[in-house]
Each structure stands twice: as C-alpha cells, then as structure tokens.
Design an enzyme around this catalytic site. Sequence first.
Site: not given
Ligand code: TYD
Length: 130
Positions: A48
Amino acid sequence: MYKLLNFAVHGDHSGNLVALEKGVDYVFDVLRIYYIWGTEKNAIRGKHAHNKLKQLIVCLSGSCDFTLDNGSDRQVFHLESPTQGLYVEDFVWREFTNFSGDCIVMVLASEHYDETDYIRNYDKFLELIK
Ligand code: TYD
C-alpha cells in the site's frame, strides 16, 4: 520521497544505544508507534501507499526487505541493523518481504491509524501520483 538513514550509535563495552530525536533523526510529530514481529518468512506485508502518513521504519532485530516504489523507481532495502532507519513519506508504495524468524520492525508514524489514508490499489496509486 524515501531515504535510508544511519543513526549515531553510542556504544562501549556495555552495549549499544541509539537515540532518535525529533529534528535530528526525524522531522515529524510522532503520533503513533507500532511494531511487527512473528511474521512468516514468505509473508508479504504492506502492499500500500499513504496519502498523508510519514514514517520512520527501524528493524530492531533480525532482517527483512523493504521494497519502495515512487512510481518511477523501485528500490529494495535490506534492513538488518537497528543503526539504520528508512524514512518514508506519503505516496510511496511499499512491500515488506523476506522476514527472518527473529525480525522485529518498529515504526514511528506521523498520524493516528486511519484506514482512509491507505491507498491499497497499485493502479490507483499510479493514477494519483501522475
Ligand atoms: P496493515 O497496515 O495492513 O499492516 P502491514 O502494512 O504491515 O501489512 O495493518 C494490519 C492490521 O493491523 C489491520 O487490520 C489494521 C491494523 N492496524 C491498526 O489497528 N493500527 C495500526 O496502527 C496499524 C499499522 C495497523
């Protein structure tokens, strides 16, 4: 914009210490800190970009690969030291791969978590940065 940073290390026989200070090592107000661990080696995280978020990403333990893409260039950073950090601004597509079993990644972020700030479609990302 993204940039690999080398932090100053205060080290002696008793061990090492890195201090991250606003205005020296990063330039934004930190509103959120999160960390990632226990990631499977073959997992692909990220995939993303963000509309607004600025981040400082530090691999505290182990290693992993960060692929950063600004729409014209794609660069892979192998992070394997807590003495380095990746500063990543908005509108950079990122993918995280190749996690070692002991990998712990800490992220300092300029905004609270906000799903509406995410750009999760690569074609849309390319469209937005035109
Ligand atoms: P995501 O940002 O998609 O993780 P990555 O980019 O590392 O793959 O987030 C994974 C999950 O965690 C998603 O359900 C959202 C949650 N999340 C939060 O609740 N707070 C946060 O600060 C972050 C970064 C993720």
